[in-house]
Design an enzyme around this catalytic site. Structure first.
Site, PDB file in Angstrom:
ATOM      1  N   LYS A 179       1.009   4.417  -2.681  1.00 46.16           N
ATOM      2  CA  LYS A 179       0.560   5.759  -2.289  1.00 46.16           C
ATOM      3  C   LYS A 179       1.698   6.785  -2.367  1.00 46.16           C
ATOM      4  O   LYS A 179       1.465   7.935  -2.743  1.00 46.16           O
ATOM      5  CB  LYS A 179      -0.075   5.716  -0.897  1.00 46.16           C
ATOM      6  CG  LYS A 179      -1.344   4.849  -0.836  1.00 46.16           C
ATOM      7  CD  LYS A 179      -2.413   5.323  -1.808  1.00 46.16           C
ATOM      8  CE  LYS A 179      -3.721   4.568  -1.673  1.00 46.16           C
ATOM      9  NZ  LYS A 179      -4.754   5.067  -2.611  1.00 46.16           N
TER      10      LYS A 179
ATOM     11  N   TYR B   8       0.840  -1.212   0.000  1.00 44.85           N
ATOM     12  CA  TYR B   8       0.000   0.000   0.000  1.00 44.85           C
ATOM     13  C   TYR B   8       0.870   1.256   0.000  1.00 44.85           C
ATOM     14  O   TYR B   8       0.644   2.179  -0.783  1.00 44.85           O
ATOM     15  CB  TYR B   8      -0.903  -0.048   1.235  1.00 44.85           C
ATOM     16  CG  TYR B   8      -2.007   0.986   1.265  1.00 44.85           C
ATOM     17  CD1 TYR B   8      -3.127   0.851   0.460  1.00 44.85           C
ATOM     18  CD2 TYR B   8      -1.943   2.075   2.128  1.00 44.85           C
ATOM     19  CE1 TYR B   8      -4.158   1.791   0.500  1.00 44.85           C
ATOM     20  CE2 TYR B   8      -2.966   3.018   2.177  1.00 44.85           C
ATOM     21  CZ  TYR B   8      -4.067   2.870   1.358  1.00 44.85           C
ATOM     22  OH  TYR B   8      -5.096   3.803   1.406  1.00 44.85           O
TER      23      TYR B   8
HETATM   24  N1  LIG Z   1     -10.765   4.873   4.215  1.00 45.61           N
HETATM   25  C1  LIG Z   1      -9.555   5.241   4.600  1.00 45.61           C
HETATM   26  O1  LIG Z   1      -9.224   5.207   5.801  1.00 45.61           O
HETATM   27  C2  LIG Z   1      -8.560   5.740   3.570  1.00 45.61           C
HETATM   28  C3  LIG Z   1      -7.431   6.443   4.023  1.00 45.61           C
HETATM   29  C4  LIG Z   1      -6.514   6.890   3.086  1.00 45.61           C
HETATM   30  C5  LIG Z   1      -6.735   6.684   1.731  1.00 45.61           C
HETATM   31  N2  LIG Z   1      -7.832   5.982   1.322  1.00 45.61           N
HETATM   32  C6  LIG Z   1      -7.992   5.770  -0.117  1.00 45.61           C
HETATM   33  O2  LIG Z   1      -9.280   6.206  -0.516  1.00 45.61           O
HETATM   34  C7  LIG Z   1      -9.630   5.563  -1.746  1.00 45.61           C
HETATM   35  C8  LIG Z   1     -11.068   5.092  -1.674  1.00 45.61           C
HETATM   36  O3  LIG Z   1     -11.161   4.032  -0.731  1.00 45.61           O
HETATM   37  P1  LIG Z   1     -12.337   3.951   0.359  1.00 45.61           P
HETATM   38  O4  LIG Z   1     -11.721   4.176   1.670  1.00 45.61           O
HETATM   39  O5  LIG Z   1     -13.484   4.756  -0.063  1.00 45.61           O
HETATM   40  O6  LIG Z   1     -12.662   2.381   0.293  1.00 45.61           O
HETATM   41  P2  LIG Z   1     -13.924   1.590  -0.309  1.00 45.61           P
HETATM   42  O7  LIG Z   1     -13.522   0.159  -0.309  1.00 45.61           O
HETATM   43  O8  LIG Z   1     -15.147   1.981   0.447  1.00 45.61           O
HETATM   44  O9  LIG Z   1     -14.044   2.128  -1.800  1.00 45.61           O
HETATM   45  C9  LIG Z   1     -13.101   1.763  -2.801  1.00 45.61           C
HETATM   46  C10 LIG Z   1     -13.832   1.585  -4.120  1.00 45.61           C
HETATM   47  O10 LIG Z   1     -12.871   1.207  -5.121  1.00 45.61           O
HETATM   48  C11 LIG Z   1     -13.469   0.210  -5.940  1.00 45.61           C
HETATM   49  N3  LIG Z   1     -12.459  -0.583  -6.650  1.00 45.61           N
HETATM   50  C12 LIG Z   1     -11.658  -1.566  -6.169  1.00 45.61           C
HETATM   51  N4  LIG Z   1     -10.915  -2.089  -7.158  1.00 45.61           N
HETATM   52  C13 LIG Z   1     -11.245  -1.413  -8.285  1.00 45.61           C
HETATM   53  C14 LIG Z   1     -10.817  -1.484  -9.637  1.00 45.61           C
HETATM   54  N5  LIG Z   1      -9.881  -2.380 -10.043  1.00 45.61           N
HETATM   55  N6  LIG Z   1     -11.344  -0.624 -10.537  1.00 45.61           N
HETATM   56  C15 LIG Z   1     -12.307   0.265 -10.166  1.00 45.61           C
HETATM   57  N7  LIG Z   1     -12.763   0.366  -8.897  1.00 45.61           N
HETATM   58  C16 LIG Z   1     -12.233  -0.456  -7.976  1.00 45.61           C
HETATM   59  C17 LIG Z   1     -14.284  -0.626  -4.952  1.00 45.61           C
HETATM   60  O11 LIG Z   1     -15.265  -1.418  -5.609  1.00 45.61           O
HETATM   61  C18 LIG Z   1     -14.872   0.458  -4.061  1.00 45.61           C
HETATM   62  O12 LIG Z   1     -16.114   0.913  -4.541  1.00 45.61           O
HETATM   63  C19 LIG Z   1      -8.600   4.458  -1.950  1.00 45.61           C
HETATM   64  O13 LIG Z   1      -7.648   4.875  -2.910  1.00 45.61           O
HETATM   65  C20 LIG Z   1      -7.953   4.328  -0.577  1.00 45.61           C
HETATM   66  O14 LIG Z   1      -6.647   3.824  -0.658  1.00 45.61           O
HETATM   67  C21 LIG Z   1      -8.740   5.514   2.218  1.00 45.61           C
END
Ligand SMILES: NC(=O)c1ccc[n+]([C@@H]2O[C@H](COP(=O)([O-])OP(=O)(O)OC[C@H]3O[C@@H](n4cnc5c(N)ncnc54)[C@H](O)[C@@H]3O)[C@@H](O)[C@H]2O)c1
Length: 277
Positions: free
Chosen positions: A159, A155
């Site tokens: 990032k 990860y």
């Molecule tokens: N939630 C946290 O704490 C957090 C913190 C830092 C960064 N992020 C980042 O935020 C972003 C969104 O994640 P989230 O937290 O909303 O999680 P989430 O799992 O709720 O949403 C992620 C979405 O990405 C989709 N996805 C997965 N693989 C895919 C692919 N190959 N093609 C298209 N879509 C795909 C999933 O179906 C899902 O709808 C990510 O990049 C994650 O790394 C999240």
């Protein structure tokens, strides 16, 4: 971009979490939305909510790791919604494990979604925004793009690379005096389905060490009890697009760990564990 009304936002990972919240936040600003994800049912829910807010919305199944699918997503957005102005390269997955534990298939999966997904988004959409000399690209990284917590090398690698890509994209656009803006979103824990990323894993998981199982339980708890909601993060994104602000750090408490990393680099000493500061 000060005036978002009537413009179009394309959002990947729009079926859940931060992507859904961003799409709906842009819809509240009067924007129309192109929604991409691999989760058809989740996309339909976001689409319904966006329409209820008065937006035109299209959904498209798009695996962001596949160049041709991201190109097709752009083409659909341009032809059905008449343009694209804001692009959120947001789809992402998370896996845990010590640096030597991840399988080749896991490395390929997470690099494909988290890094190639953003690369394809930039490659597919930036020329269009540059040609119209208007628009904003928001790449979702993480605090894990600014510090390197243990147990999540896959990860962290993706990032940090998204931060590097975003910074370079910003410089490239400024060198050309383009009006297109860039932001990189670096949140800490936000309650979403990110800890259930395995629902999208295209291959079976390899056996996990007991340390990884324990770390997964800790991460689930930390994410579930995150104090800042996905909707609040989305509000910060909308504000950054309007103010043309590059770094979006939604969790200011993390700045101490970022500073410690920078000091360790400048002092040429071994990195301190950011989770132990
Ligand atoms: N939630 C946290 O704490 C957090 C913190 C830092 C960064 N992020 C980042 O935020 C972003 C969104 O994640 P989230 O937290 O909303 O999680 P989430 O799992 O709720 O949403 C992620 C979405 O990405 C989709 N996805 C997965 N693989 C895919 C692919 N190959 N093609 C298209 N879509 C795909 C999933 O179906 C899902 O709808 C990510 O990049 C994650 O790394 C999240």
């Amino acid at each position: 971009m000060k005036n978002l009304k009537g413009k179009v936002a394309a959002v990947t990972g729009a079926a859940s979490g931060l992507g859904r919240s961003m799409a709906l936040a842009f819809a509240r600003e009067g924007m129309h939305v192109a929604l991409g994800d691999v989760d058809d049912a989740g996309l339909k829910e976001t689409e319904k909510a966006a329409r209820e807010l008065g937006a035109q919305a299209l959904t498209q199944r798009v695996d962001v790791s596949k160049a041709e699918q991201v190109d097709a997503f752009r083409d659909q957005a341009l032809s059905k919604l008449g343009g694209v102005h804001v692009v959120c390269n947001n789809a992402g997955v998370s896996t845990l494990g010590a640096a030597w534990e991840a399988s080749v298939a896991d490395w390929q999966w997470i690099l494909g979604v988290n890094l190639w997904g953003v690369i394809h988004g930039v490659r597919a959409f930036a020329p269009h925004l540059i040609a119209q000399n208007e628009g904003h690209i928001v790449n979702t990284a993480s605090v894990s793009g600014l510090i390197s917590p243990p147990g999540s090398s896959t990860y962290n690698v993706t990032k940090h690379a998204v931060v590097a890509l975003s910074e370079t994209l910003h410089h490239d656009l400024r060198e050309r005096s383009s009006a297109v803006g860039v932001s990189v979103l670096c949140p800490a824990y936000v309650p979403t389905r990110i800890t259930e990323s395995e629902r999208n894993r295209p291959h079976p998981a390899s056996e996990k060490s007991k340390e990884t199982i324990a770390r997964e339980a800790m991460l689930k708890k930390a994410v579930a009890s995150g104090k800042i909601s996905a909707d609040q993060v989305a509000q910060a994104v909308v504000a950054a697009v309007k103010e043309n602000r590059f770094y979006i750090l939604t969790h200011p408490r993390i700045k101490g760990a970022i500073q410690a990393r920078m000091e360790d680099i400048l002092q040429e000493r071994a990195p301190r564990n950011p989770m132990a500061l």
